[in-house]
Structure formats: structure tokens, C-alpha cells
Design a protein around this motif. Structure first.
Motif, PDB file in Angstrom:
ATOM      1  N   CYS A  32       0.836  -1.210   0.000  1.00  0.00           N
ATOM      2  CA  CYS A  32       0.000   0.000   0.000  1.00  0.00           C
ATOM      3  C   CYS A  32       0.866   1.253   0.000  1.00  0.00           C
ATOM      4  CB  CYS A  32      -0.924   0.015   1.214  1.00  0.00           C
ATOM      5  SG  CYS A  32      -2.257  -1.204   1.149  1.00  0.00           S
ATOM      6  N   ARG A  33       0.303   2.335  -0.513  1.00  0.00           N
ATOM      7  CA  ARG A  33       0.915   3.667  -0.428  1.00  0.00           C
ATOM      8  C   ARG A  33       0.023   4.506   0.482  1.00  0.00           C
ATOM      9  NH1 ARG A  33       0.687   6.548  -4.870  1.00  0.00           N
ATOM     10  NH2 ARG A  33       2.693   7.608  -4.701  1.00  0.00           N
ATOM     11  N   ILE A  34       0.618   5.100   1.534  1.00  0.00           N
ATOM     12  CA  ILE A  34      -0.135   5.839   2.545  1.00  0.00           C
ATOM     13  C   ILE A  34       0.466   7.238   2.604  1.00  0.00           C
ATOM     14  CG2 ILE A  34      -0.954   5.815   4.930  1.00  0.00           C
ATOM     15  CD1 ILE A  34      -0.110   2.774   4.936  1.00  0.00           C
ATOM     16  N   LEU A  35      -0.311   8.253   2.196  1.00  0.00           N
ATOM     17  CA  LEU A  35       0.249   9.562   1.890  1.00  0.00           C
ATOM     18  C   LEU A  35      -0.494  10.689   2.593  1.00  0.00           C
ATOM     19  CD1 LEU A  35       0.346   9.134  -2.015  1.00  0.00           C
ATOM     20  CD2 LEU A  35       2.063   8.350  -0.372  1.00  0.00           C
TER      21      LEU A  35
ATOM     22  N   TYR B 143       4.686   1.931   1.171  1.00  0.00           N
ATOM     23  CA  TYR B 143       5.333   3.230   1.033  1.00  0.00           C
ATOM     24  C   TYR B 143       4.545   4.222   1.877  1.00  0.00           C
ATOM     25  CZ  TYR B 143       6.872   7.632  -1.156  1.00  0.00           C
ATOM     26  OH  TYR B 143       7.351   8.896  -1.389  1.00  0.00           O
ATOM     27  N   ILE B 144       5.215   4.867   2.841  1.00  0.00           N
ATOM     28  CA  ILE B 144       4.542   5.764   3.774  1.00  0.00           C
ATOM     29  C   ILE B 144       5.244   7.113   3.723  1.00  0.00           C
ATOM     30  CG2 ILE B 144       3.736   6.070   6.143  1.00  0.00           C
ATOM     31  CD1 ILE B 144       4.257   2.996   6.490  1.00  0.00           C
TER      32      ILE B 144
ATOM     33  N   ASP C  34       5.575  13.624  12.390  1.00  0.00           N
ATOM     34  CA  ASP C  34       4.976  12.526  13.162  1.00  0.00           C
ATOM     35  C   ASP C  34       4.139  11.618  12.264  1.00  0.00           C
ATOM     36  OD1 ASP C  34       6.074  13.890  15.331  1.00  0.00           O
ATOM     37  OD2 ASP C  34       4.203  14.925  15.782  1.00  0.00           O
ATOM     38  N   PHE C  35       4.669  11.282  11.113  1.00  0.00           N
ATOM     39  CA  PHE C  35       3.778  10.687  10.111  1.00  0.00           C
ATOM     40  C   PHE C  35       3.520   9.196  10.294  1.00  0.00           C
ATOM     41  CE2 PHE C  35       7.885  10.852   7.804  1.00  0.00           C
ATOM     42  CZ  PHE C  35       7.968   9.629   7.177  1.00  0.00           C
ATOM     43  N   ILE C  36       4.161   8.595  11.297  1.00  0.00           N
ATOM     44  CA  ILE C  36       3.731   7.277  11.780  1.00  0.00           C
ATOM     45  C   ILE C  36       3.586   7.418  13.291  1.00  0.00           C
ATOM     46  CG2 ILE C  36       4.243   4.815  11.919  1.00  0.00           C
ATOM     47  CD1 ILE C  36       5.999   5.119   9.452  1.00  0.00           C
ATOM     48  N   CYS C  37       2.351   7.423  13.768  1.00  0.00           N
ATOM     49  CA  CYS C  37       2.109   7.746  15.171  1.00  0.00           C
ATOM     50  C   CYS C  37       1.067   6.798  15.758  1.00  0.00           C
ATOM     51  CB  CYS C  37       1.650   9.203  15.318  1.00  0.00           C
ATOM     52  SG  CYS C  37       0.153   9.625  14.392  1.00  0.00           S
ATOM     53  N   GLY C  38       1.024   6.715  17.087  1.00  0.00           N
ATOM     54  CA  GLY C  38       0.034   5.879  17.746  1.00  0.00           C
ATOM     55  C   GLY C  38       0.673   4.927  18.745  1.00  0.00           C
ATOM     56  N   ASN C  39      -0.121   4.026  19.298  1.00  0.00           N
ATOM     57  CA  ASN C  39       0.347   3.121  20.346  1.00  0.00           C
ATOM     58  C   ASN C  39       0.059   1.663  20.007  1.00  0.00           C
ATOM     59  OD1 ASN C  39       1.610   2.454  22.745  1.00  0.00           O
ATOM     60  ND2 ASN C  39      -0.268   2.611  23.963  1.00  0.00           N
ATOM     61  N   ALA C  40       0.152   1.317  18.733  1.00  0.00           N
ATOM     62  CA  ALA C  40      -0.022  -0.075  18.331  1.00  0.00           C
ATOM     63  C   ALA C  40       1.264  -0.863  18.554  1.00  0.00           C
ATOM     64  CB  ALA C  40      -0.431  -0.150  16.867  1.00  0.00           C
ATOM     65  N   SER C  41       1.158  -2.166  18.418  1.00  0.00           N
ATOM     66  CA  SER C  41       2.311  -3.058  18.392  1.00  0.00           C
ATOM     67  C   SER C  41       2.473  -3.497  16.945  1.00  0.00           C
ATOM     68  CB  SER C  41       2.063  -4.258  19.306  1.00  0.00           C
ATOM     69  OG  SER C  41       3.131  -5.175  19.229  1.00  0.00           O
ATOM     70  N   SER C  42       3.424  -2.893  16.232  1.00  0.00           N
ATOM     71  CA  SER C  42       3.454  -3.034  14.776  1.00  0.00           C
ATOM     72  C   SER C  42       4.839  -3.358  14.252  1.00  0.00           C
ATOM     73  CB  SER C  42       2.965  -1.743  14.109  1.00  0.00           C
ATOM     74  OG  SER C  42       1.616  -1.505  14.432  1.00  0.00           O
ATOM     75  N   LEU C  43       4.853  -4.226  13.248  1.00  0.00           N
ATOM     76  CA  LEU C  43       6.063  -4.576  12.525  1.00  0.00           C
ATOM     77  C   LEU C  43       5.939  -4.044  11.100  1.00  0.00           C
ATOM     78  CD1 LEU C  43       8.752  -6.077  12.086  1.00  0.00           C
ATOM     79  CD2 LEU C  43       7.415  -8.157  11.640  1.00  0.00           C
ATOM     80  N   TYR C  44       6.925  -3.234  10.706  1.00  0.00           N
ATOM     81  CA  TYR C  44       7.014  -2.714   9.345  1.00  0.00           C
ATOM     82  C   TYR C  44       8.181  -3.429   8.675  1.00  0.00           C
ATOM     83  CZ  TYR C  44       4.104   1.132  11.069  1.00  0.00           C
ATOM     84  OH  TYR C  44       3.090   1.876  11.623  1.00  0.00           O
ATOM     85  N   GLU C  45       7.881  -4.225   7.676  1.00  0.00           N
ATOM     86  CA  GLU C  45       8.919  -5.032   7.038  1.00  0.00           C
ATOM     87  C   GLU C  45       9.047  -4.658   5.563  1.00  0.00           C
ATOM     88  OE1 GLU C  45      10.402  -9.703   6.871  1.00  0.00           O
ATOM     89  OE2 GLU C  45       8.398  -9.226   7.640  1.00  0.00           O
TER      90      GLU C  45
ATOM     91  N   LEU D  56       9.960   4.578   3.848  1.00  0.00           N
ATOM     92  CA  LEU D  56       9.478   5.756   4.558  1.00  0.00           C
ATOM     93  C   LEU D  56      10.111   6.981   3.909  1.00  0.00           C
ATOM     94  CD1 LEU D  56      10.171   4.434   8.195  1.00  0.00           C
ATOM     95  CD2 LEU D  56       8.272   3.855   6.656  1.00  0.00           C
ATOM     96  N   HIS D  57       9.256   7.909   3.468  1.00  0.00           N
ATOM     97  CA  HIS D  57       9.763   9.091   2.762  1.00  0.00           C
ATOM     98  C   HIS D  57       9.334  10.346   3.509  1.00  0.00           C
ATOM     99  CE1 HIS D  57      11.360  11.361  -0.608  1.00  0.00           C
ATOM    100  NE2 HIS D  57      10.256  12.090  -0.598  1.00  0.00           N
ATOM    101  N   SER D  58      10.326  11.104   3.997  1.00  0.00           N
ATOM    102  CA  SER D  58      10.053  12.297   4.785  1.00  0.00           C
ATOM    103  C   SER D  58       9.972  13.536   3.895  1.00  0.00           C
ATOM    104  CB  SER D  58      11.145  12.493   5.840  1.00  0.00           C
ATOM    105  OG  SER D  58      10.969  13.736   6.492  1.00  0.00           O
ATOM    106  N   LEU D  59       8.904  14.299   4.095  1.00  0.00           N
ATOM    107  CA  LEU D  59       8.739  15.568   3.396  1.00  0.00           C
ATOM    108  C   LEU D  59       9.202  16.751   4.243  1.00  0.00           C
ATOM    109  CD1 LEU D  59       5.163  14.990   1.897  1.00  0.00           C
ATOM    110  CD2 LEU D  59       7.368  14.640   0.771  1.00  0.00           C
TER     111      LEU D  59
END
Length: 343
Positions: A157-160, A179-180, A185-196, A200-203
Motif C-alpha cells: 500500500c501507499r499511505i500519503l 510506502y509511507i 509525526d507521520f507514523i504515530c500511535g500506540n499499536a504493536s506493529s512490525l514494518y517489514e 518511509l519518505h520524509s517531506l
């Protein structure tokens, strides 16, 4: 009742136990999909060649508390919808054909729980091959996707957006080859998450943060793990800052371009959080991975320290990540295979 003997009491207890046990088994069966290889197929097509023209209409057609897999196939197009997957509709897969041509888009700012283009409240959700975007811009919080259901997985997925792009809110989640993109703070929250294998592209042009993890207590088994990922950008960015006092983020075997500010991590103007946040790096590489100027309160992990973060164990993934269905029911009694649907 006074004359009832011990054997009568025992019989009553046994009968009650059997009734309760049977009830539990029925409830468990009702909640679990019967066949993980077969899904009910719903097609969304703006041109009118599917079962629905809008994605939300297809989601609304899934019965509450469903016990079968539902596969919503979204044909290429740009879908201007604000979509919610309710908590009482688990076991839905929402799939495009390619993220480049299957786009969910919205334009809204405001609270992080209210502005998302796609909100997932249900458990056991799968999203794949979609672009999910909020086009509001740089003027405020504008979430592209909020994930608040347990056991959610996203593939390709692309998340923009810009600020708070992905509210990875609560639950156990898995992101693979996504692609995120965002600036603050473009990935935020309190989940338990694995990104494999994610990109990640910073603007950010100055000192925006890629992550803002919200763990509030050392007893919470939450945090963000980035394994085998890639970080690029256009300016300068921190790896993360602590939204919660016990914020936890680990980057492992990840390429970091020179977009990463040398100190790596920010304490969000609260030095007390330096003692409680857990920020680690393991075998990362690239110009942004230079450890010589990292803040002293971050961690360069040994192999043993990194080991718990290098598998799906933290998210319990081996127990709930499921393969894509191979058979599809278009209507009762009719089975379509993957090959049939691709023709």
C-alpha cells in the motif's frame, strides 16, 4: 430442595457445565471463519461493472459479526470517499489491483481520530495494493489512515499525507512492502506493529519526526519495529520523538539516507522522557545511520538485544497472519477461482 442428595447436586452441576461449554463452543464457532481459503467476493467498479460503485457500500453489505471471509476487490480508479470499516465487521480484505491505479482519497484536517480517509476499527482486516491519501497539505493534522482494530495487515500500500499520515493507533499490525510518506509525526500511535521492507519518505524540510510512538507504560507490549526498511526524504528529519513517556521504536537492518539528523532522536522538549523512552538501532546502514553523533540515551543494540525485534513474535503474527484466499464465492453455490477472476 432440602431433601436433594449429593448425587442430584452433582448431576445438576454436570448439566450446567455441559450447557455452558456448548454455548461457548457455539459462540467460538460463530466468530471464527469456517474456511480460510474461500472468501465471498464483492466487486467495486466506478464504471458500473461490479456489485457496487462505492467502496463504503461494499463494506456496508458485509453482515455484522460475519463468520466468513469477505474479499472486496476494488477496480482501478480514484475513489473520493471517507471510508470506515466498523468494529463489528471482521475478516474483510480490501484489495486493489495496483496501488498506483487504485486510489482512496480524502481532503480533511482536524482531530487525528476523525480526519482519516480510511478508518479500520474491525479486527482481522487486510488491505492490499491501494493508495490511501489525505490531500489536505501542510496546514494541520490530516490523517490518511487510522488503524484501531486488532490483527490488521497491509501489503503493497501507499499511505500519503503530511502530518500524522498513519495513525497506527492500537492493536497488533503488520505492514509489508508499503510506502509511507509525510513530514511531521507521520507514523504515530500506540499499536504493536512490525514494518517489514517498507519505504518511509520524509517531506520535512527542517526537523520533522518520522515516528511519534505513544507507549505510556513499561507494562505495555507496544512499539514500532522497522525491519529491512528504507528511509529517504527531501530535507532533515528525526527518526522519532516520544508522544508517550515510554515510547518504543526500533530500526533494524534499515537503510537511512542523509535526511536523518545526526543525533537521530528528539525528546520533544521534555528531558525526563530521555530516561523512559526506548529507541534502538541495529545494523542499520547508509549515511544517516552514522552513530557517532547519536543522542546518548538511544541504544545501539547487540544481536541478543535485537533478537526479540527481528521476528513476528512481538505481534504474534504466526497466529493470525493469513494467506490470500484461493477460492471466491460470488453467490451461494457458485465458486470462482483466482484465475477466473483475473480473466
Amino acid at each position: 430442595m432440602a431433601g436433594m442428595n449429593i448425587y442430584s447436586h452433582a448431576n445438576i452441576v454436570i448439566v450446567l457445565f455441559e450447557v455452558v461449554f456448548a454455548s461457548l463452543m457455539v459462540n467460538a464457532a460463530a466468530k471464527a471463519p469456517i474456511d480460510m481459503s474461500t472468501a465471498i467476493l464483492l466487486r467495486v467498479d466506478q464504471a458500473g461493472h461490479g456489485d457496487f460503485n462505492k467502496i463504503q457500500d461494499a463494506i456496508d453489505a458485509v453482515p455484522s459479526n460475519n463468520s466468513e471471509l469477505y474479499f472486496i476487490l476494488v477496480k482501478p480508479g480514484t475513489y473520493r470517499e471517507k471510508i470506515v470499516v466498523p468494529a463489528d465487521k471482521p475478516f474483510i480484505t480490501l484489495s486493489g489491483t495496483r496501488a498506483s491505479n487504485t486510489i482512496i482519497t480524502w481532503n480533511e484536517s482536524g482531530g487525528i481520530f476523525d480526519s482519516a480517509a480510511l478508518t479500520v476499527l474491525a479486527s482481522d482486516f487486510v488491505g492490499q495494493y491501494l493508495t490511501i491519501q489525505n490531500t489536505f497539505g501542510t496546514g494541520g493534522r490530516a490523517v490518511a489512515m487510522r488503524v484501531s482494530g486488532d490483527r490488521a495487515a497491509f501489503y503493497g500500500c501507499r499511505i500519503l499525507s503530511y502530518q500524522d499520515t498513519l495513525l497506527d493507533d492500537t492493536g497488533k499490525h503488520y505492514f509489508k512492502n508499503c510506502y509511507i510518506e509525510g513530514g511531521t509525526d507521520f507514523i504515530c500511535g500506540n499499536a504493536s506493529s512490525l514494518y517489514e521492507g517498507c519505504h518511509l519518505h520524509s517531506l520535512s524540510t527542517k526537523s520533522g519526526s518520522i515516528t511519534a510512538q505513544h507507549r505510556n507504560s513499561p507494562s505495555e507490549n507496544t512499539g514500532f519495529i522497522f525491519l529491512g526498511c528504507k528511509i529517504t526524504g527531501i530535507g532533515a528529519a528525526f527518526l522519532g520523538r516520544p508522544w508517550g513517556a515510554f515510547s518504543r521504536v526500533v530500526f533494524a537492518q534499515t537503510y537511512m539516507s542523509n535526511v536523518i539528523i545526526p543525533q537521530g532522536w528528539d525528546d520533544w522538549q521534555d528531558p525526563r522522557k530521555q530516561r523512559t523512552a526506548y529507541y534502538g538501532e541495529y545494523k542499520c546502514y547508509g549515511p544517516g545511520a552514522d552513530a557517532s553523533k547519536r543522542v546518548q540515551w538511544s541504544h545501539r543494540l547487540s544481536q541478543n538485544e535485537a533478537a526479540p525485534f527481528l521476528t513476528k513474535d512481538m505481534i504474534g503474527g504466526t497466529g493470525w497472519l493469513r494467506p490470500a484466499p484461493t477460492n471466491f464465492k460470488r453467490r451461494p453455490g457458485s465458486i470462482a477461482t483466482v484465475a477466473d477472476e483475473n480473466n
